[in-house]
Write a protein that holds these residues in place. Structure first.
Motif, PDB file in Angstrom:
ATOM      1  N   GLY A 191       0.813  -1.197  -0.071  1.00 53.59           N
ATOM      2  CA  GLY A 191      -0.080  -0.091  -0.072  1.00 53.59           C
ATOM      3  C   GLY A 191       0.741   1.058   0.062  1.00 53.59           C
ATOM      4  O   GLY A 191       0.264   2.447  -0.137  1.00 53.59           O
ATOM      5  N   GLY A 192       2.006   1.107   0.135  1.00 51.21           N
ATOM      6  CA  GLY A 192       2.822   2.597   0.233  1.00 51.21           C
ATOM      7  C   GLY A 192       3.599   2.819  -1.298  1.00 51.21           C
ATOM      8  O   GLY A 192       3.209   2.174  -2.313  1.00 51.21           O
ATOM      9  N   THR A 193       4.345   3.854  -0.840  1.00 52.65           N
ATOM     10  CA  THR A 193       5.011   4.544  -2.118  1.00 52.65           C
ATOM     11  C   THR A 193       6.439   3.906  -2.268  1.00 52.65           C
ATOM     12  O   THR A 193       7.430   4.362  -3.309  1.00 52.65           O
ATOM     13  CB  THR A 193       4.937   5.871  -2.288  1.00 52.65           C
ATOM     14  N   VAL A 194       7.026   3.533  -1.032  1.00 47.91           N
ATOM     15  CA  VAL A 194       8.728   3.155  -1.075  1.00 47.91           C
ATOM     16  C   VAL A 194       8.933   1.928  -1.621  1.00 47.91           C
ATOM     17  O   VAL A 194       8.340   0.941  -1.169  1.00 47.91           O
ATOM     18  CB  VAL A 194       9.203   3.554   0.241  1.00 47.91           C
ATOM     19  N   GLU A 195       9.562   1.928  -2.361  1.00 48.32           N
ATOM     20  CA  GLU A 195      10.189   0.365  -2.919  1.00 48.32           C
ATOM     21  C   GLU A 195      11.172  -0.292  -1.948  1.00 48.32           C
ATOM     22  O   GLU A 195      11.866   0.243  -1.497  1.00 48.32           O
ATOM     23  CB  GLU A 195      10.795   0.420  -4.589  1.00 48.32           C
ATOM     24  N   ASN A 196      10.714  -1.672  -2.107  1.00 48.07           N
ATOM     25  CA  ASN A 196      11.575  -2.479  -1.002  1.00 48.07           C
ATOM     26  C   ASN A 196      11.981  -2.063   0.204  1.00 48.07           C
ATOM     27  O   ASN A 196      12.979  -1.677   0.715  1.00 48.07           O
ATOM     28  CB  ASN A 196      13.003  -2.986  -1.720  1.00 48.07           C
ATOM     29  N   PRO A 197      10.900  -1.741   1.090  1.00 47.85           N
ATOM     30  CA  PRO A 197      10.903  -0.993   2.170  1.00 47.85           C
ATOM     31  C   PRO A 197      11.586  -1.758   3.410  1.00 47.85           C
ATOM     32  O   PRO A 197      11.148  -3.025   3.270  1.00 47.85           O
ATOM     33  CB  PRO A 197       9.408  -0.414   2.544  1.00 47.85           C
ATOM     34  N   THR A 198      12.305  -1.244   4.431  1.00 47.96           N
ATOM     35  CA  THR A 198      12.524  -2.228   5.455  1.00 47.96           C
ATOM     36  C   THR A 198      11.691  -2.078   6.522  1.00 47.96           C
ATOM     37  O   THR A 198      10.830  -1.282   6.387  1.00 47.96           O
ATOM     38  CB  THR A 198      14.111  -1.913   6.099  1.00 47.96           C
ATOM     39  N   TYR A 199      11.685  -2.955   7.405  1.00 48.45           N
ATOM     40  CA  TYR A 199      10.840  -3.140   8.656  1.00 48.45           C
ATOM     41  C   TYR A 199      10.895  -1.590   9.449  1.00 48.45           C
ATOM     42  O   TYR A 199       9.764  -1.141   9.812  1.00 48.45           O
ATOM     43  CB  TYR A 199      10.929  -4.335   9.565  1.00 48.45           C
ATOM     44  N   LYS A 200      12.143  -1.444   9.655  1.00 51.33           N
ATOM     45  CA  LYS A 200      12.284  -0.233  10.494  1.00 51.33           C
ATOM     46  C   LYS A 200      11.850   1.161   9.577  1.00 51.33           C
ATOM     47  O   LYS A 200      11.193   2.007  10.211  1.00 51.33           O
ATOM     48  CB  LYS A 200      13.994   0.070  10.827  1.00 51.33           C
TER      49      LYS A 200
END
Length: 219
Positions: free
Chosen positions: A64-73
């Motif tokens: 659902g977000g806009t950041v690719e390959n986000p980390t948990y943090k």
């Protein structure tokens, strides 16, 4: 029939049988489908749905977000737009998406727009990330949940977006034997998960809302 011809015939028959077996496996694998949902802590949603017959795998991650390959943090810090989510892979010959959606709504608090249980904030909001073929079923499941509860269901049905699996630390958390340090001292991940789930009040709230219709309370 000569021995050589017999051997060739048997070899051909075996080759055909193996080919049909491989084709059947491939065909079956191609029939698997996915459903992505957000229901608060992804450890809990994963643990719940891996118990459902016909579900082959549930993977914790983000959607659902806009950041690719986000980390948990990154996700828990906020600003990525992602929710903690779980991608459920299932065999539609064994369990229908309608059933999975009904189970999902009855395993969360769909009246809470501010998170889930003790986990607060947008990251822990609920949602169904529906593919075009799942939209009608998702809306029907939401309407059914609202009618059964007699309360407004705020869980949105959103367009399916890219799902990013979380790192291995978070996968199958609820059943890992690895020892970690918690505020209660050293515990296995499985024990830490049970303590967290109880302390967070997930099952208590779900039982309060859904009563005997709650499918996973106590998991």
């Amino acid at each position: 029939m000569t021995p050589l011809r017999t051997a060739k015939t048997l070899s051909l028959g075996l080759t055909i049988a193996l080919g049909l077996f491989a084709q059947a496996k491939t065909s079956h694998a191609q029939q698997l489908e996915t459903l992505t949902v957000a229901g608060g802590c992804f450890w809990c949603v994963e643990a719940d749905f891996e118990k459902v017959q016909g579900v082959k795998e549930a993977v914790s991650g983000f959607a659902g977000g806009t950041v690719e390959n986000p980390t948990y943090k990154q996700v828990v810090k906020g600003g990525t737009g992602h929710l903690e989510a779980v991608q459920i892979t299932y065999d539609p010959a064994q369990v229908q998406v309608d059933t999975l959606l009904s189970l999902f709504f009855r395993s969360i608090d769909p009246t809470d727009a501010g998170g889930q249980f003790c986990d607060r904030g947008a990251t822990y909001s609920t949602a169904v990330f529906a593919t075009p073929s799942q939209v009608d079923a998702a809306n029907a499941a939401k309407a059914s949940a609202q009618a059964d509860l007699g309360q407004t269901v705020v869980t949105p049905v959103l367009q399916a977006s890219t799902f990013y699996p979380a790192d291995s630390y978070h996968q199958d958390y609820y059943k890992q034997s690895k020892i970690i340090l918690t505020r209660f001292g050293p515990k296995s991940k499985a024990s830490a998960y049970k303590a967290y789930r109880q302390a967070c009040g997930r099952d208590a709230r779900v039982k309060e809302l859904w009563g005997s219709a709650a499918p996973f309370a106590g998991s």
